[in-house]
Write a protein that holds these residues in place. Sequence first.
Motif, PDB file in Angstrom:
ATOM      1  N   ASP A 110       0.991  -1.246  -0.136  1.00 52.35           N
ATOM      2  CA  ASP A 110      -0.087   0.084  -0.314  1.00 52.35           C
ATOM      3  C   ASP A 110       0.828   1.275   0.001  1.00 52.35           C
ATOM      4  OD1 ASP A 110      -2.362  -1.695  -0.103  1.00 52.35           O
ATOM      5  OD2 ASP A 110      -2.772  -1.220   2.077  1.00 52.35           O
ATOM      6  N   ALA A 111       2.137   1.098   0.601  1.00 54.46           N
ATOM      7  CA  ALA A 111       3.063   2.227   0.465  1.00 54.46           C
ATOM      8  C   ALA A 111       3.653   2.647  -0.810  1.00 54.46           C
ATOM      9  CB  ALA A 111       4.098   2.006   1.715  1.00 54.46           C
ATOM     10  N   ARG A 112       3.388   1.498  -1.702  1.00 55.43           N
ATOM     11  CA  ARG A 112       3.707   2.051  -3.023  1.00 55.43           C
ATOM     12  C   ARG A 112       5.387   1.921  -3.195  1.00 55.43           C
ATOM     13  NH1 ARG A 112      -0.098   3.243  -6.389  1.00 55.43           N
ATOM     14  NH2 ARG A 112      -2.275   4.159  -5.513  1.00 55.43           N
ATOM     15  N   VAL A 113       5.849   0.888  -2.574  1.00 55.11           N
ATOM     16  CA  VAL A 113       7.427   0.364  -2.641  1.00 55.11           C
ATOM     17  C   VAL A 113       7.546  -0.311  -4.136  1.00 55.11           C
ATOM     18  CG1 VAL A 113       7.634   0.464  -0.185  1.00 55.11           C
ATOM     19  CG2 VAL A 113       7.283  -1.680  -1.444  1.00 55.11           C
ATOM     20  N   GLN A 114       8.840  -0.334  -4.658  1.00 56.73           N
ATOM     21  CA  GLN A 114       8.977  -1.070  -5.691  1.00 56.73           C
ATOM     22  C   GLN A 114       9.945  -2.363  -5.086  1.00 56.73           C
ATOM     23  OE1 GLN A 114      10.088   2.377  -5.871  1.00 56.73           O
ATOM     24  NE2 GLN A 114       7.825   2.320  -6.955  1.00 56.73           N
ATOM     25  N   ILE A 115      10.575  -2.465  -3.827  1.00 58.54           N
ATOM     26  CA  ILE A 115      11.280  -3.615  -3.420  1.00 58.54           C
ATOM     27  C   ILE A 115      10.775  -3.789  -2.091  1.00 58.54           C
ATOM     28  CG2 ILE A 115      13.319  -4.743  -2.875  1.00 58.54           C
ATOM     29  CD1 ILE A 115      14.498  -3.100  -5.191  1.00 58.54           C
ATOM     30  N   ILE A 116      10.413  -4.963  -1.531  1.00 59.80           N
ATOM     31  CA  ILE A 116      10.328  -5.395  -0.179  1.00 59.80           C
ATOM     32  C   ILE A 116      11.785  -6.289   0.191  1.00 59.80           C
ATOM     33  CG2 ILE A 116       9.262  -6.619   1.532  1.00 59.80           C
ATOM     34  CD1 ILE A 116       6.712  -6.081  -0.140  1.00 59.80           C
ATOM     35  N   ASN A 117      12.580  -5.658   1.125  1.00 56.31           N
ATOM     36  CA  ASN A 117      13.813  -6.251   1.464  1.00 56.31           C
ATOM     37  C   ASN A 117      13.238  -7.203   2.927  1.00 56.31           C
ATOM     38  OD1 ASN A 117      17.041  -6.270   1.528  1.00 56.31           O
ATOM     39  ND2 ASN A 117      16.210  -6.426   3.581  1.00 56.31           N
ATOM     40  N   LEU A 118      13.233  -8.181   2.682  1.00 60.55           N
ATOM     41  CA  LEU A 118      12.827  -9.074   3.807  1.00 60.55           C
ATOM     42  C   LEU A 118      14.187 -10.160   4.266  1.00 60.55           C
ATOM     43  CD1 LEU A 118      10.496  -9.998   5.390  1.00 60.55           C
ATOM     44  CD2 LEU A 118       9.721 -11.845   3.865  1.00 60.55           C
ATOM     45  N   SER A 119      14.683  -9.708   5.145  1.00 63.78           N
ATOM     46  CA  SER A 119      16.104 -10.544   5.615  1.00 63.78           C
ATOM     47  C   SER A 119      15.656 -11.536   6.788  1.00 63.78           C
ATOM     48  CB  SER A 119      17.153  -9.609   6.281  1.00 63.78           C
ATOM     49  OG  SER A 119      17.649  -8.590   4.980  1.00 63.78           O
ATOM     50  N   LEU A 120      14.367 -12.169   6.411  1.00 63.16           N
ATOM     51  CA  LEU A 120      14.018 -13.150   7.331  1.00 63.16           C
ATOM     52  C   LEU A 120      13.140 -13.966   6.562  1.00 63.16           C
ATOM     53  CD1 LEU A 120      10.829 -12.081   8.761  1.00 63.16           C
ATOM     54  CD2 LEU A 120      11.960 -10.228   8.661  1.00 63.16           C
ATOM     55  N   GLY A 121      12.768 -15.137   7.283  1.00 62.98           N
ATOM     56  CA  GLY A 121      11.868 -16.043   6.829  1.00 62.98           C
ATOM     57  C   GLY A 121      11.652 -17.195   7.818  1.00 62.98           C
ATOM     58  N   THR A 122      10.655 -18.172   7.345  1.00 63.90           N
ATOM     59  CA  THR A 122      10.067 -19.145   8.303  1.00 63.90           C
ATOM     60  C   THR A 122      10.329 -20.643   7.610  1.00 63.90           C
ATOM     61  OG1 THR A 122       8.392 -20.105   9.431  1.00 63.90           O
ATOM     62  CG2 THR A 122       7.680 -18.915   7.586  1.00 63.90           C
ATOM     63  N   ALA A 123      10.621 -21.500   8.254  1.00 63.13           N
ATOM     64  CA  ALA A 123      10.850 -22.800   7.857  1.00 63.13           C
ATOM     65  C   ALA A 123       9.508 -23.731   8.168  1.00 63.13           C
ATOM     66  CB  ALA A 123      12.184 -23.650   8.456  1.00 63.13           C
ATOM     67  N   ASN A 124       8.571 -22.844   8.678  1.00 71.21           N
ATOM     68  CA  ASN A 124       7.300 -23.496   8.883  1.00 71.21           C
ATOM     69  C   ASN A 124       6.350 -23.599   7.745  1.00 71.21           C
ATOM     70  OD1 ASN A 124       4.803 -24.548  10.237  1.00 71.21           O
ATOM     71  ND2 ASN A 124       5.039 -23.178  11.788  1.00 71.21           N
ATOM     72  N   ALA A 125       6.333 -24.798   7.214  1.00 71.66           N
ATOM     73  CA  ALA A 125       5.103 -25.073   5.905  1.00 71.66           C
ATOM     74  C   ALA A 125       3.849 -24.637   6.255  1.00 71.66           C
ATOM     75  CB  ALA A 125       5.464 -26.658   5.692  1.00 71.66           C
ATOM     76  N   ALA A 126       3.325 -24.490   7.613  1.00 72.17           N
ATOM     77  CA  ALA A 126       1.909 -24.000   7.895  1.00 72.17           C
ATOM     78  C   ALA A 126       1.569 -22.767   7.470  1.00 72.17           C
ATOM     79  CB  ALA A 126       1.711 -24.283   9.386  1.00 72.17           C
ATOM     80  N   HIS A 127       2.548 -21.947   7.134  1.00 71.36           N
ATOM     81  CA  HIS A 127       2.379 -20.525   6.930  1.00 71.36           C
ATOM     82  C   HIS A 127       2.720 -20.385   5.263  1.00 71.36           C
ATOM     83  CE1 HIS A 127       2.680 -19.587  10.771  1.00 71.36           C
ATOM     84  NE2 HIS A 127       3.676 -19.843  11.304  1.00 71.36           N
ATOM     85  N   GLU A 128       2.759 -21.326   4.807  1.00 70.52           N
ATOM     86  CA  GLU A 128       3.188 -21.155   3.392  1.00 70.52           C
ATOM     87  C   GLU A 128       1.903 -20.689   2.427  1.00 70.52           C
ATOM     88  OE1 GLU A 128       4.804 -23.710  -0.519  1.00 70.52           O
ATOM     89  OE2 GLU A 128       4.975 -24.535   1.291  1.00 70.52           O
ATOM     90  N   ALA A 129       0.673 -20.985   2.777  1.00 68.40           N
ATOM     91  CA  ALA A 129      -0.416 -20.572   2.227  1.00 68.40           C
ATOM     92  C   ALA A 129      -0.577 -18.945   2.171  1.00 68.40           C
ATOM     93  CB  ALA A 129      -1.856 -21.307   2.450  1.00 68.40           C
ATOM     94  N   ARG A 130      -0.693 -18.530   3.651  1.00 65.72           N
ATOM     95  CA  ARG A 130      -0.713 -17.175   3.783  1.00 65.72           C
ATOM     96  C   ARG A 130       0.422 -16.354   3.116  1.00 65.72           C
ATOM     97  NH1 ARG A 130      -1.403 -15.552   9.751  1.00 65.72           N
ATOM     98  NH2 ARG A 130      -2.020 -13.438   8.864  1.00 65.72           N
ATOM     99  N   LEU A 131       1.628 -16.806   3.267  1.00 65.07           N
ATOM    100  CA  LEU A 131       2.740 -16.095   2.566  1.00 65.07           C
ATOM    101  C   LEU A 131       2.655 -15.931   1.017  1.00 65.07           C
ATOM    102  CD1 LEU A 131       5.566 -17.034   5.146  1.00 65.07           C
ATOM    103  CD2 LEU A 131       4.485 -14.933   4.816  1.00 65.07           C
ATOM    104  N   THR A 132       2.115 -17.008   0.604  1.00 62.91           N
ATOM    105  CA  THR A 132       2.240 -17.305  -0.927  1.00 62.91           C
ATOM    106  C   THR A 132       0.856 -16.198  -1.290  1.00 62.91           C
ATOM    107  OG1 THR A 132       2.643 -19.455  -1.145  1.00 62.91           O
ATOM    108  CG2 THR A 132       1.370 -18.720  -2.877  1.00 62.91           C
TER     109      THR A 132
END
Length: 235
Positions: A110-132
């Motif tokens: 919504d802030a109209r950025v061109q790039i999101i830098n995400l230096s983190l992540g999760t290995a929990n497959a339960a979150h895959e659908a929401r993150l997708t």
Amino acid sequence: MTGPLDSLPPGVLSLASYPAATGRGVRVAVIDSGVHAGHPHVGAVEGGVSFAADGARGVDAVDRLGHGTAVAAAIREKAPEATLVPVKVFDRELRATADALVAAIDWAIDARVQIINLSLGTANAAHEARLTAALARATAAGVCLVAAAEQDGTRWLPGSLSQAVGVTLDWSCPREQAEVQVHLDGPARRVMMRASGYPRPIPGVPPERNLKGVSFAVANVTGLLCLHLSRGRSR
């Protein structure tokens, strides 16, 4: 993925590739622990927001860990005129919930950025659908999400998803460049990148004692991508 990186060719992306580019006109959401605005390696940043564990939005973007500031410094080193927007999801430790992460991604869109830098992540497959789903919203808005894809055999979300720019760590790669790998699966175009995990050097501090790791490989890639997106917008 489709969008602003469709023209990015496979090969080596480096500072030398864009000698006149500065990142001007490119807005980057730095989803991390906040940013210490005014730090000599960072300078001015735009505003800043935070997200609590339940996804509630706040205004405390103060970096109490130093991680987000070091990430911002690595981006700024390569793209001195990019606009950095702190989006804080970490506070006292480098841990965040899926609710906070999804809320942060949606806010950045919504802030109209061109790039999101995400230096983190999760290995929990339960979150895959929401993150997708969140990544699909970013892609539809023309936003590139750059995140860690894999480390030591662990698959990280959302960086390992096909619409992300997935980054892997390569200690042998010079800090001023990254290797671009483009994979085609029918009409889909998957961009993967390998980069150094060393941050911007601190005078008098040996590299082995400084922060380092895949977070900074992501930041180094983001800085170079800012140059790619800002080519033709030199001083």
